[in-house]
Write a protein that holds these residues in place. Structure first.
Motif, mmCIF file in Angstrom:
data_model
loop_
_atom_site.group_PDB
_atom_site.id
_atom_site.type_symbol
_atom_site.label_atom_id
_atom_site.label_comp_id
_atom_site.label_asym_id
_atom_site.label_seq_id
_atom_site.Cartn_x
_atom_site.Cartn_y
_atom_site.Cartn_z
ATOM 1 N N CYS A 1 0.849 -1.190 0.000
ATOM 2 C CA CYS A 1 0.000 0.000 0.000
ATOM 3 C C CYS A 1 0.885 1.242 0.000
ATOM 4 C CB CYS A 1 -0.938 0.021 1.205
ATOM 5 S SG CYS A 1 -0.134 0.402 2.779
ATOM 6 N N GLU A 2 0.303 2.369 -0.347
ATOM 7 C CA GLU A 2 0.993 3.652 -0.232
ATOM 8 C C GLU A 2 0.467 4.320 1.026
ATOM 9 O OE1 GLU A 2 0.080 7.072 -2.826
ATOM 10 O OE2 GLU A 2 2.223 7.068 -3.326
ATOM 11 N N ALA A 3 1.325 4.470 2.018
ATOM 12 C CA ALA A 3 0.863 4.889 3.339
ATOM 13 C C ALA A 3 1.312 6.317 3.666
ATOM 14 C CB ALA A 3 1.407 3.934 4.395
ATOM 15 N N HIS A 4 0.487 6.973 4.479
ATOM 16 C CA HIS A 4 0.866 8.272 5.039
ATOM 17 C C HIS A 4 1.555 8.109 6.387
ATOM 18 C CE1 HIS A 4 -2.445 9.075 2.221
ATOM 19 N NE2 HIS A 4 -1.915 10.273 2.049
ATOM 20 N N LEU A 5 1.305 6.975 7.035
ATOM 21 C CA LEU A 5 1.904 6.695 8.336
ATOM 22 C C LEU A 5 2.101 5.188 8.465
ATOM 23 C CD1 LEU A 5 2.623 7.285 11.368
ATOM 24 C CD2 LEU A 5 0.152 7.224 11.843
ATOM 25 N N VAL A 6 3.290 4.803 8.922
ATOM 26 C CA VAL A 6 3.574 3.396 9.242
ATOM 27 C C VAL A 6 3.939 3.303 10.715
ATOM 28 C CG1 VAL A 6 5.114 1.441 8.857
ATOM 29 C CG2 VAL A 6 4.354 2.818 6.913
ATOM 30 N N LEU A 7 3.245 2.450 11.443
ATOM 31 C CA LEU A 7 3.610 2.130 12.826
ATOM 32 C C LEU A 7 4.119 0.698 12.877
ATOM 33 C CD1 LEU A 7 1.532 4.547 13.568
ATOM 34 C CD2 LEU A 7 1.388 3.378 15.759
ATOM 35 N N CYS A 8 5.296 0.530 13.401
ATOM 36 C CA CYS A 8 5.831 -0.818 13.631
ATOM 37 C C CYS A 8 6.645 -0.726 14.910
ATOM 38 C CB CYS A 8 6.687 -1.275 12.463
ATOM 39 S SG CYS A 8 7.286 -2.980 12.673
ATOM 40 N N ARG A 9 6.018 -1.010 16.005
ATOM 41 C CA ARG A 9 6.645 -0.757 17.310
ATOM 42 C C ARG A 9 6.987 -2.067 18.024
ATOM 43 N NH1 ARG A 9 3.980 2.054 21.124
ATOM 44 N NH2 ARG A 9 5.898 3.113 21.700
ATOM 45 N N ASN A 10 8.249 -2.129 18.450
ATOM 46 C CA ASN A 10 8.728 -3.278 19.227
ATOM 47 C C ASN A 10 8.685 -4.588 18.442
ATOM 48 O OD1 ASN A 10 9.022 -1.588 21.642
ATOM 49 N ND2 ASN A 10 6.792 -1.533 21.624
ATOM 50 N N VAL A 11 8.955 -4.496 17.160
ATOM 51 C CA VAL A 11 9.113 -5.679 16.308
ATOM 52 C C VAL A 11 10.572 -5.806 15.873
ATOM 53 C CG1 VAL A 11 8.487 -6.756 14.114
ATOM 54 C CG2 VAL A 11 6.736 -5.594 15.469
ATOM 55 N N LEU A 12 11.180 -4.698 15.459
ATOM 56 C CA LEU A 12 12.545 -4.752 14.926
ATOM 57 C C LEU A 12 13.552 -5.220 15.970
ATOM 58 C CD1 LEU A 12 12.788 -1.507 12.723
ATOM 59 C CD2 LEU A 12 11.912 -3.773 12.143
ATOM 60 N N ILE A 13 13.248 -5.058 17.249
ATOM 61 C CA ILE A 13 14.189 -5.485 18.292
ATOM 62 C C ILE A 13 14.425 -6.993 18.253
ATOM 63 C CG2 ILE A 13 13.832 -3.587 19.920
ATOM 64 C CD1 ILE A 13 11.800 -5.271 21.387
ATOM 65 N N TYR A 14 13.538 -7.728 17.610
ATOM 66 C CA TYR A 14 13.695 -9.174 17.517
ATOM 67 C C TYR A 14 14.414 -9.600 16.233
ATOM 68 C CZ TYR A 14 10.401 -9.011 21.339
ATOM 69 O OH TYR A 14 9.796 -8.731 22.537
ATOM 70 N N PHE A 15 14.748 -8.619 15.371
ATOM 71 C CA PHE A 15 15.390 -8.919 14.097
ATOM 72 C C PHE A 15 16.895 -8.667 14.194
ATOM 73 C CE2 PHE A 15 11.431 -7.693 11.327
ATOM 74 C CZ PHE A 15 10.731 -8.754 11.876
ATOM 75 N N GLY A 16 17.679 -9.428 13.400
ATOM 76 C CA GLY A 16 19.075 -9.102 13.200
ATOM 77 C C GLY A 16 19.206 -7.877 12.307
ATOM 78 N N ASP A 17 20.437 -7.373 12.171
ATOM 79 C CA ASP A 17 20.643 -6.117 11.438
ATOM 80 C C ASP A 17 20.144 -6.180 9.993
ATOM 81 O OD1 ASP A 17 21.717 -5.026 13.682
ATOM 82 O OD2 ASP A 17 23.804 -5.110 13.007
#
Length: 282
Positions: A213-229
């Motif tokens: 989708c083409e978004a005006h706002l993306v929220l992604c909170r406390n997910v990336l902390i579980y990912f490697g670089d």
């Protein structure tokens, strides 16, 4: 000598976990190889214990041969833990600094990636409702965990959470009482249907899926902390490519874009609260 030391450093747990992750990928197509190793290992071991197994090997057999067990695995590995208006200053900043900008658009698309059980979806829906913007909004709430998505759509939560959530809501600048948005029965609360009227829940995997989708706002909170670089970088590129110019990205307060090449495309609206804007960099 070096190879011998390396071999000695590998524990039986490490071998079992590697085989388990390989089974997930080959049998079901889920790739966890780029998740942060320490937290992933901890969750896999916890999952095996919660299933009454002494070792991780028991999980492999169930993943390979037991229909339906994959949903248990995803529930155990996806960490769908959140609360309404978690980190209230973030929601106050969204209310005060981001929503007034979004108000200039006739149609507003918002992507909540890794929405887990939906608490932040409904937190944002309340903000938008109180700002008079909700009827112009389309919210896309995604997660790779179908069980979590189902619970998010149900919008039923333990009543014991309500007291904390009400405090968070007030600290985030709530205009009313949080109780105005739910009905309580027995030991549960159910959020009002009106908060769900512009939400589409869908399965989306940040590891393998693309922009949708083409978004005006993306929220992604406390997910990336579980990912490697590398996986964090992939997700940030996905968010950047999903946002229209001038769009906003909101991450968890323990997360950052500073390490990633895509950071050059964003400016900080509030660096401490991890709210960024695409473009507009001087």
């Amino acid at each position: 000598m070096a190879a011998s030391l390396t071999a000695m450093a590998v524990t039986p747990d490490d071998i079992e976990i590697e085989l388990f992750l390989r089974a997930l990928q080959l049998r079901h197509g889920y790739d966890f190889s780029q998740y942060a190793p320490a937290s992933l290992k901890r969750r896999i071991v916890q999952l095996s214990h919660s299933q009454g197994m002494r070792t991780v090997t028991g999980l492999i057999e169930r993943v390979l041969y037991e229909p339906g067990f994959m949903s248990v695995v995803l529930e155990g590995l996806s960490v769908p833990v959140s609360e309404m208006f978690r980190d209230p200053p973030v929601f106050r900043a969204l209310r005060d600094h981001v929503l007034p900008v979004l108000a200039s658009y006739s149609q507003i698309n918002i992507w909540l990636a890794g929405c887990a059980h939906g608490q932040e979806v409904y937190s944002l829906a309340i903000l938008l409702e109180e700002a008079g913007l909700y009827d112009r909004c389309q919210l896309y709430a995604t997660d790779f965990n179908d069980a979590a998505l189902w619970q998010a759509q149900e919008a039923i939560y333990p009543a014991r959470e309500a007291q904390l959530w009400s405090r968070n809501y007030a600290a985030a600048g709530g205009a009313h009482s949080l109780a105005d948005y739910y009905s309580a029965r027995y030991e549960l609360i159910k959020l009002d249907e009106r908060l769900r009227r512009n939400v589409i829940f869908a399965n989306h995997n940040l590891v393998t899926d693309d922009v949708f989708c083409e978004a005006h706002l993306v929220l992604c909170r406390n997910v990336l902390i579980y990912f490697g670089d590398a996986l964090q970088d992939r997700a940030l590129n996905l968010f950047r490519d999903s946002l229209r110019r001038g769009g906003f990205l909101c991450l968890g307060i323990r997360e950052s874009i500073d390490f990633a090449p895509s950071a050059r495309d964003f400016s900080a609206v509030d660096a401490k609260l991890r709210i960024y804007q695409l473009g507009n960099k001087s």
